[in-house]
Design an enzyme around this catalytic site. Structure first.
Site, PDB file in Angstrom:
ATOM      1  N   GLY A   8      -8.565  20.603  -7.055  1.00 18.66           N
ATOM      2  CA  GLY A   8      -7.319  20.588  -6.278  1.00 18.66           C
ATOM      3  C   GLY A   8      -6.609  21.920  -6.428  1.00 18.66           C
ATOM      4  O   GLY A   8      -5.387  22.017  -6.267  1.00 18.66           O
ATOM      5  N   ALA A   9      -7.425  22.971  -6.698  1.00 21.71           N
ATOM      6  CA  ALA A   9      -6.847  24.293  -6.969  1.00 21.71           C
ATOM      7  C   ALA A   9      -6.270  24.961  -5.725  1.00 21.71           C
ATOM      8  O   ALA A   9      -5.575  25.969  -5.833  1.00 21.71           O
ATOM      9  CB  ALA A   9      -7.899  25.192  -7.611  1.00 21.71           C
ATOM     10  N   VAL A  13       0.316  23.050  -7.321  1.00 22.24           N
ATOM     11  CA  VAL A  13       0.287  22.906  -8.782  1.00 22.24           C
ATOM     12  C   VAL A  13      -1.000  23.509  -9.349  1.00 22.24           C
ATOM     13  O   VAL A  13      -0.976  24.260 -10.326  1.00 22.24           O
ATOM     14  CB  VAL A  13       0.414  21.410  -9.178  1.00 22.24           C
ATOM     15  CG1 VAL A  13       0.157  21.212 -10.663  1.00 22.24           C
ATOM     16  CG2 VAL A  13       1.796  20.879  -8.808  1.00 22.24           C
ATOM     17  N   ARG A  91       4.721   3.500  -2.201  1.00 22.26           N
ATOM     18  CA  ARG A  91       4.077   4.120  -3.361  1.00 22.26           C
ATOM     19  C   ARG A  91       2.697   3.536  -3.644  1.00 22.26           C
ATOM     20  O   ARG A  91       1.799   4.224  -4.105  1.00 22.26           O
ATOM     21  CB  ARG A  91       4.960   3.915  -4.598  1.00 22.26           C
ATOM     22  CG  ARG A  91       6.052   4.917  -4.663  1.00 22.26           C
ATOM     23  CD  ARG A  91       6.932   4.689  -5.880  1.00 22.26           C
ATOM     24  NE  ARG A  91       8.127   5.484  -5.739  1.00 22.26           N
ATOM     25  CZ  ARG A  91       8.208   6.766  -6.042  1.00 22.26           C
ATOM     26  NH1 ARG A  91       7.178   7.402  -6.508  1.00 22.26           N
ATOM     27  NH2 ARG A  91       9.332   7.420  -5.876  1.00 22.26           N
ATOM     28  N   ASN A  98      -4.744   8.074  -3.576  1.00 19.93           N
ATOM     29  CA  ASN A  98      -5.031   9.024  -4.649  1.00 19.93           C
ATOM     30  C   ASN A  98      -6.024   8.443  -5.655  1.00 19.93           C
ATOM     31  O   ASN A  98      -6.833   9.179  -6.229  1.00 19.93           O
ATOM     32  CB  ASN A  98      -3.736   9.462  -5.337  1.00 19.93           C
ATOM     33  CG  ASN A  98      -2.995  10.490  -4.495  1.00 19.93           C
ATOM     34  OD1 ASN A  98      -3.548  11.025  -3.539  1.00 19.93           O
ATOM     35  ND2 ASN A  98      -1.751  10.756  -4.832  1.00 19.93           N
ATOM     36  N   VAL A 121      -3.370  15.000 -13.320  1.00 21.29           N
ATOM     37  CA  VAL A 121      -2.012  15.421 -12.960  1.00 21.29           C
ATOM     38  C   VAL A 121      -1.536  14.650 -11.716  1.00 21.29           C
ATOM     39  O   VAL A 121      -0.346  14.371 -11.555  1.00 21.29           O
ATOM     40  CB  VAL A 121      -1.979  16.953 -12.691  1.00 21.29           C
ATOM     41  CG1 VAL A 121      -0.601  17.414 -12.262  1.00 21.29           C
ATOM     42  CG2 VAL A 121      -2.422  17.713 -13.936  1.00 21.29           C
ATOM     43  N   ASN A 123      -0.354  12.123  -8.954  1.00 17.90           N
ATOM     44  CA  ASN A 123       0.581  10.992  -9.105  1.00 17.90           C
ATOM     45  C   ASN A 123       0.134   9.758  -8.338  1.00 17.90           C
ATOM     46  O   ASN A 123      -0.587   9.885  -7.362  1.00 17.90           O
ATOM     47  CB  ASN A 123       1.954  11.427  -8.578  1.00 17.90           C
ATOM     48  CG  ASN A 123       2.780  12.083  -9.669  1.00 17.90           C
ATOM     49  OD1 ASN A 123       2.720  11.687 -10.826  1.00 17.90           O
ATOM     50  ND2 ASN A 123       3.552  13.091  -9.292  1.00 17.90           N
ATOM     51  N   HIS A 178       5.921   8.080 -16.023  1.00 18.52           N
ATOM     52  CA  HIS A 178       6.407   9.311 -15.384  1.00 18.52           C
ATOM     53  C   HIS A 178       7.010   8.832 -14.069  1.00 18.52           C
ATOM     54  O   HIS A 178       6.355   8.782 -13.041  1.00 18.52           O
ATOM     55  CB  HIS A 178       5.246  10.283 -15.157  1.00 18.52           C
ATOM     56  CG  HIS A 178       5.614  11.459 -14.293  1.00 18.52           C
ATOM     57  ND1 HIS A 178       6.608  12.336 -14.624  1.00 18.52           N
ATOM     58  CD2 HIS A 178       5.138  11.874 -13.093  1.00 18.52           C
ATOM     59  CE1 HIS A 178       6.722  13.256 -13.680  1.00 18.52           C
ATOM     60  NE2 HIS A 178       5.851  12.992 -12.732  1.00 18.52           N
TER      61      HIS A 178
HETATM   62  P1  NAP Z   1      -0.494  19.930  -2.724  1.00 19.66           P
HETATM   63  O1  NAP Z   1       0.017  21.316  -2.723  1.00 19.66           O
HETATM   64  O2  NAP Z   1      -0.332  19.086  -1.511  1.00 19.66           O
HETATM   65  O3  NAP Z   1      -2.056  20.011  -3.097  1.00 19.66           O
HETATM   66  C1  NAP Z   1      -2.846  18.861  -3.043  1.00 19.66           C
HETATM   67  C2  NAP Z   1      -4.245  19.191  -3.457  1.00 19.66           C
HETATM   68  O4  NAP Z   1      -5.014  17.986  -3.334  1.00 19.66           O
HETATM   69  C3  NAP Z   1      -4.899  20.242  -2.568  1.00 19.66           C
HETATM   70  O5  NAP Z   1      -5.803  20.997  -3.334  1.00 19.66           O
HETATM   71  C4  NAP Z   1      -5.656  19.370  -1.567  1.00 19.66           C
HETATM   72  O6  NAP Z   1      -6.827  19.993  -1.066  1.00 19.66           O
HETATM   73  C5  NAP Z   1      -6.110  18.215  -2.460  1.00 19.66           C
HETATM   74  N1  NAP Z   1      -6.384  17.036  -1.639  1.00 19.66           N
HETATM   75  C6  NAP Z   1      -5.556  16.424  -0.751  1.00 19.66           C
HETATM   76  N2  NAP Z   1      -6.195  15.384  -0.177  1.00 19.66           N
HETATM   77  C7  NAP Z   1      -7.437  15.346  -0.704  1.00 19.66           C
HETATM   78  C8  NAP Z   1      -8.564  14.508  -0.512  1.00 19.66           C
HETATM   79  N3  NAP Z   1      -8.543  13.460   0.336  1.00 19.66           N
HETATM   80  N4  NAP Z   1      -9.694  14.765  -1.214  1.00 19.66           N
HETATM   81  C9  NAP Z   1      -9.734  15.802  -2.077  1.00 19.66           C
HETATM   82  N5  NAP Z   1      -8.700  16.641  -2.321  1.00 19.66           N
HETATM   83  C10 NAP Z   1      -7.567  16.405  -1.646  1.00 19.66           C
HETATM   84  O7  NAP Z   1       0.127  19.076  -3.938  1.00 19.66           O
HETATM   85  P2  NAP Z   1       0.673  19.633  -5.337  1.00 19.66           P
HETATM   86  O8  NAP Z   1       2.121  19.902  -5.212  1.00 19.66           O
HETATM   87  O9  NAP Z   1      -0.257  20.668  -5.848  1.00 19.66           O
HETATM   88  O10 NAP Z   1       0.544  18.315  -6.237  1.00 19.66           O
HETATM   89  C11 NAP Z   1      -0.725  17.819  -6.586  1.00 19.66           C
HETATM   90  C12 NAP Z   1      -0.614  16.460  -7.269  1.00 19.66           C
HETATM   91  O11 NAP Z   1       0.027  16.626  -8.522  1.00 19.66           O
HETATM   92  C13 NAP Z   1       0.233  15.453  -6.484  1.00 19.66           C
HETATM   93  O12 NAP Z   1      -0.318  14.167  -6.626  1.00 19.66           O
HETATM   94  C14 NAP Z   1       1.577  15.526  -7.180  1.00 19.66           C
HETATM   95  O13 NAP Z   1       2.347  14.349  -7.003  1.00 19.66           O
HETATM   96  C15 NAP Z   1       1.112  15.700  -8.617  1.00 19.66           C
HETATM   97  N6  NAP Z   1       2.104  16.254  -9.540  1.00 19.66           N
HETATM   98  C16 NAP Z   1       2.236  15.646 -10.729  1.00 19.66           C
HETATM   99  C17 NAP Z   1       3.158  16.108 -11.646  1.00 19.66           C
HETATM  100  C18 NAP Z   1       3.276  15.394 -12.971  1.00 19.66           C
HETATM  101  O14 NAP Z   1       4.205  15.707 -13.759  1.00 19.66           O
HETATM  102  N7  NAP Z   1       2.411  14.467 -13.271  1.00 19.66           N
HETATM  103  C19 NAP Z   1       3.946  17.217 -11.350  1.00 19.66           C
HETATM  104  C20 NAP Z   1       3.766  17.846 -10.118  1.00 19.66           C
HETATM  105  C21 NAP Z   1       2.827  17.351  -9.223  1.00 19.66           C
HETATM  106  P3  NAP Z   1      -6.899  20.632   0.421  1.00 19.66           P
HETATM  107  O15 NAP Z   1      -6.356  22.020   0.276  1.00 19.66           O
HETATM  108  O16 NAP Z   1      -8.347  20.591   0.729  1.00 19.66           O
HETATM  109  O17 NAP Z   1      -6.069  19.763   1.326  1.00 19.66           O
END
Ligand code: NAP
Length: 319
Positions: A8-9, A13, A91, A98, A121, A123, A178
């Site tokens: 998810g790079a 995040v 949710r 997810n 990471v 959610n 969380h």
């Molecule tokens: P983002 O910018 O939307 O990035 C999402 C990532 O997931 C992208 O690399 C995307 O790939 C990939 N993805 C989306 N749909 C997918 C699928 N069907 N199959 C495979 N990969 C997929 O989101 P973000 O802000 O980085 O956040 C990422 C996650 O971390 C979220 O779930 C967010 O809620 C969570 N988070 C958690 C915390 C915590 O404290 N636990 C804090 C912040 C964020 P593509 O580029 O190919 O679309």
């Protein structure tokens, strides 16, 4: 020297976590992993990172891939892949979407990198940690989530600001979900090892207000700038540093609790864990009665969603 992979790079995040992790001295290689449709984006992120390494003199190797084999030999695989919540979507729907992504990746990780620790990471992170644990079939010490680590850091910063001390003087912890039902351990909150109530020259902070601020911070950042980035990215890198440096620190992460906190558990949720090269080990503690009651409610809430998601995954034969 170790290899760390980020699934998810291409996301906000994941890509900042890559930059933060690149500064850890014992990281030899970082793999930016994502869907094949995102390879151009991942290549650009890798090239931008390499430029920054050239400027700062960091020798870390960076590659990008959508082939599971590229994860082989990783010491840690971090899963940040996930879909953001759409308007009107509840949710649970988001959790299920997810969960399918996390379950699929966890299975792939265990095939190609069976010894890797898995850090979740995506959610809702507590539920996703249970999903990764179940679908990977790994030892519970080797699968964990970011949990309430970032929430705990946010609270620490607010307390440091109130007392006008350096953040490193503040020790505090938020356990549980969380999310809405997170539980601050005020009884374990100290400045320089001294309980807050002993600072008689200071006006006591409004603790419920501090907690509400912590709960709202993520949403506030998302409303203002579209996403949280540096906070979670640095929090992820701290955990990587602690593991690779075998630092034996106690952080508040999402991990499988059996009965360690006042005899409660049965799910993955934010708890204090001892963390080192071998993974995470929940620390058995007794907490105050009001904290225990709130933690019990938080467990019940996370368990209900986790069980529902697990049932759906089994029905659809994802698990
Ligand atoms: P983002 O910018 O939307 O990035 C999402 C990532 O997931 C992208 O690399 C995307 O790939 C990939 N993805 C989306 N749909 C997918 C699928 N069907 N199959 C495979 N990969 C997929 O989101 P973000 O802000 O980085 O956040 C990422 C996650 O971390 C979220 O779930 C967010 O809620 C969570 N988070 C958690 C915390 C915590 O404290 N636990 C804090 C912040 C964020 P593509 O580029 O190919 O679309």
């Amino acid at each position: 020297m170790y290899k760390v992979s980020i699934i998810g790079a291409s996301g906000t995040v994941g890509r900042y976590a890559a930059l933060a992790i690149s500064r850890i001295p014992n990281v030899r290689e970082i793999v930016l992993f994502g869907r094949s449709s995102s390879q151009a984006m991942l290549e650009s992120i890798a090239r931008d990172l390499l430029d920054s390494f050239a400027a700062t003199g960091i020798p870390t190797k960076v590659s990008w891939s959508s082939a599971a084999e590229s994860l082989a030999d990783s010491k840690i695989v971090i899963i940040t892949a996930g879909v953001p919540r759409k308007q009107g979507q509840d949710r649970l729907d988001l959790a299920y979407q997810n969960a399918e992504i996390v379950a699929q990746y966890a299975k792939e990780i265990v095939c190609v990198a069976p010894k890797a620790l898995i850090m979740v990471v995506s959610n809702p992170v507590d539920v996703m940690t249970s999903v990764a644990l179940a679908s990977s079939g790994k030892d519970p010490h080797h699968v964990f989530g970011l949990g309430t680590h970032l929430d705990s850091m946010r609270l620490k910063s607010l307390i440091a600001d109130h007392y006008q001390v350096h953040v490193s003087e503040v020790h505090t912890r938020i356990i549980g979900e969380h999310g809405e039902s997170m539980v601050p351990l005020w009884s374990a909150t100290t400045i320089g090892g001294i309980q807050l109530s002993h600072f008689y020259e200071f006006e006591a902070p409004n603790l419920p207000f501090l907690l509400e601020t912590v709960k709202k911070t993520g949403q506030m950042i998302i409303e203002g700038r579209g996403a949280t980035e540096w906070g979670p990215g640095e929090a992820i890198a701290t955990i990587v540093r602690v593991i690779l440096g075998n630092e034996n620190r106690i952080l508040t992460l999402s991990a499988y609790v059996s009965r360690e906190i006042n005899g409660m558990g049965g799910v993955c949720i934010g708890i204090p864990v001892l963390i080192h090269k071998q993974g995470v080990h929940p620390v058995a503690i007794h907490i105050e009665e009001d904290e225990a009651n709130a933690f019990r409610d938080s467990i019940a809430r996370v368990k209900a969603v986790t069980e529902e998601i697990m049932m759906l995954l089994k029905e659809k034969e994802v698990l």
